[in-house]
Design a protein around this motif. Structure first.
Motif, PDB file in Angstrom:
ATOM      1  N   HIS A  37       0.842  -1.191   0.000  1.00  0.00           N
ATOM      2  CA  HIS A  37       0.000   0.000   0.000  1.00  0.00           C
ATOM      3  C   HIS A  37       0.882   1.247   0.000  1.00  0.00           C
ATOM      4  CE1 HIS A  37       0.839  -0.524   4.320  1.00  0.00           C
ATOM      5  NE2 HIS A  37       0.710   0.793   4.390  1.00  0.00           N
ATOM      6  N   ARG A  38       0.304   2.342  -0.405  1.00  0.00           N
ATOM      7  CA  ARG A  38       1.020   3.613  -0.487  1.00  0.00           C
ATOM      8  C   ARG A  38       0.937   4.325   0.860  1.00  0.00           C
ATOM      9  NH1 ARG A  38       4.453   5.344  -4.162  1.00  0.00           N
ATOM     10  NH2 ARG A  38       4.411   7.538  -4.571  1.00  0.00           N
ATOM     11  N   ASP A  39       2.094   4.613   1.452  1.00  0.00           N
ATOM     12  CA  ASP A  39       2.153   5.404   2.676  1.00  0.00           C
ATOM     13  C   ASP A  39       2.152   6.871   2.265  1.00  0.00           C
ATOM     14  OD1 ASP A  39       2.702   6.746   5.015  1.00  0.00           O
ATOM     15  OD2 ASP A  39       4.465   5.538   5.537  1.00  0.00           O
ATOM     16  N   ARG A  40       1.037   7.533   2.471  1.00  0.00           N
ATOM     17  CA  ARG A  40       0.890   8.917   2.010  1.00  0.00           C
ATOM     18  C   ARG A  40       1.776   9.882   2.790  1.00  0.00           C
ATOM     19  NH1 ARG A  40      -4.497   9.463  -0.954  1.00  0.00           N
ATOM     20  NH2 ARG A  40      -5.116   7.292  -1.093  1.00  0.00           N
ATOM     21  N   THR A  41       2.151   9.521   4.015  1.00  0.00           N
ATOM     22  CA  THR A  41       3.009  10.393   4.819  1.00  0.00           C
ATOM     23  C   THR A  41       4.394  10.508   4.199  1.00  0.00           C
ATOM     24  OG1 THR A  41       1.892   9.434   6.734  1.00  0.00           O
ATOM     25  CG2 THR A  41       3.756  10.863   7.183  1.00  0.00           C
ATOM     26  N   ASN A  42       4.975   9.344   3.828  1.00  0.00           N
ATOM     27  CA  ASN A  42       6.320   9.314   3.246  1.00  0.00           C
ATOM     28  C   ASN A  42       6.298   9.265   1.727  1.00  0.00           C
ATOM     29  OD1 ASN A  42       7.252   9.194   5.869  1.00  0.00           O
ATOM     30  ND2 ASN A  42       7.366   6.961   5.870  1.00  0.00           N
ATOM     31  N   ASP A  43       5.114   9.128   1.151  1.00  0.00           N
ATOM     32  CA  ASP A  43       4.928   9.008  -0.289  1.00  0.00           C
ATOM     33  C   ASP A  43       5.775   7.871  -0.887  1.00  0.00           C
ATOM     34  OD1 ASP A  43       3.643   9.733  -2.669  1.00  0.00           O
ATOM     35  OD2 ASP A  43       5.390  10.908  -3.314  1.00  0.00           O
ATOM     36  N   GLU A  44       5.676   6.691  -0.255  1.00  0.00           N
ATOM     37  CA  GLU A  44       6.374   5.511  -0.775  1.00  0.00           C
ATOM     38  C   GLU A  44       5.521   4.264  -0.564  1.00  0.00           C
ATOM     39  OE1 GLU A  44       9.291   4.577   2.989  1.00  0.00           O
ATOM     40  OE2 GLU A  44      10.030   5.922   1.437  1.00  0.00           O
ATOM     41  N   TRP A  45       5.847   3.213  -1.331  1.00  0.00           N
ATOM     42  CA  TRP A  45       5.131   1.948  -1.232  1.00  0.00           C
ATOM     43  C   TRP A  45       5.672   1.161  -0.051  1.00  0.00           C
ATOM     44  CZ3 TRP A  45       0.788   0.728  -3.623  1.00  0.00           C
ATOM     45  CH2 TRP A  45       0.444   1.447  -4.754  1.00  0.00           C
TER      46      TRP A  45
END
Length: 179
Positions: A37-45
């Protein structure tokens, strides 16, 4: 009531062949399925933990699976989900199994060419007996096919029902088949 499930994942063990008491073939293996899933905080998978399933196939599907599958391949499995509690002298746990109705390579990762299996796939020519002696032309054709495979890196595993393909070399091979 039974739950039907479809899971995509990677075969985590060498598929194991066995035979039921009634003589029916069985092929089983472990399947690892992982979501990300995409971690929106760090903008990485971010990769989630793997879920592991025991997969069992029976009869013709088992025969085809044993001939077509190998550890590390990406597959899609569809079947009945069975969850059982188990206990032995030292431990206890929960077994999660899929009794497969359908199974195949995940076409996100591969291209395949189907090859019929079983008695129903035999043609009248197959049943007629041995073929006549090979002609010089067909021997030359076979030699060029072997040279093509060696040159292009193309691996023909059609005997086990799986033919991985590779771009330009495949287009040439398909063009030869069509002509």
């Amino acid at each position: 009531m039974s739950d039907h499930i479809t899971v995509s994942g990677i075969i985590g063990t060498v598929p194991r062949r066995s035979v039921a008491k009634n003589g029916a073939p069985i092929t089983s293996f472990r399947l690892a399925s992982r979501q990300s899933h995409r971690d929106r905080t760090n903008d990485e998978w971010v990769e989630d933990e793997s879920s592991w399933y025991s997969v069992s196939t029976f009869r013709q599907l088992a025969t085809n699976a044993a001939s077509s599958l190998a550890k590390g391949q990406h597959v899609i499995v569809s079947g009945r989900l069975v969850i059982r509690r188990w206990t032995n002298a030292e431990r206890s746990g929960i077994a999660v199994e899929i009794l497969a109705d359908a199974l195949g390579h995940d076409l996100t990762w591969y291209t395949t060419m189907p090859v019929r299996s079983g008695a129903s796939s035999r043609t009248p020519a197959d049943q007629a007996g041995p073929e006549p002696a090979e002609s010089a032309e067909s021997a030359e054709s076979a030699e060029s096919a072997i040279a093509y495979e060696a040159e292009s890196g193309h691996v023909d595993r059609s005997e086990d029902g799986f033919v991985p393909t590779d771009t330009d070399a495949d287009r040439d091979a398909y063009a030869r088949l069509d002509s």
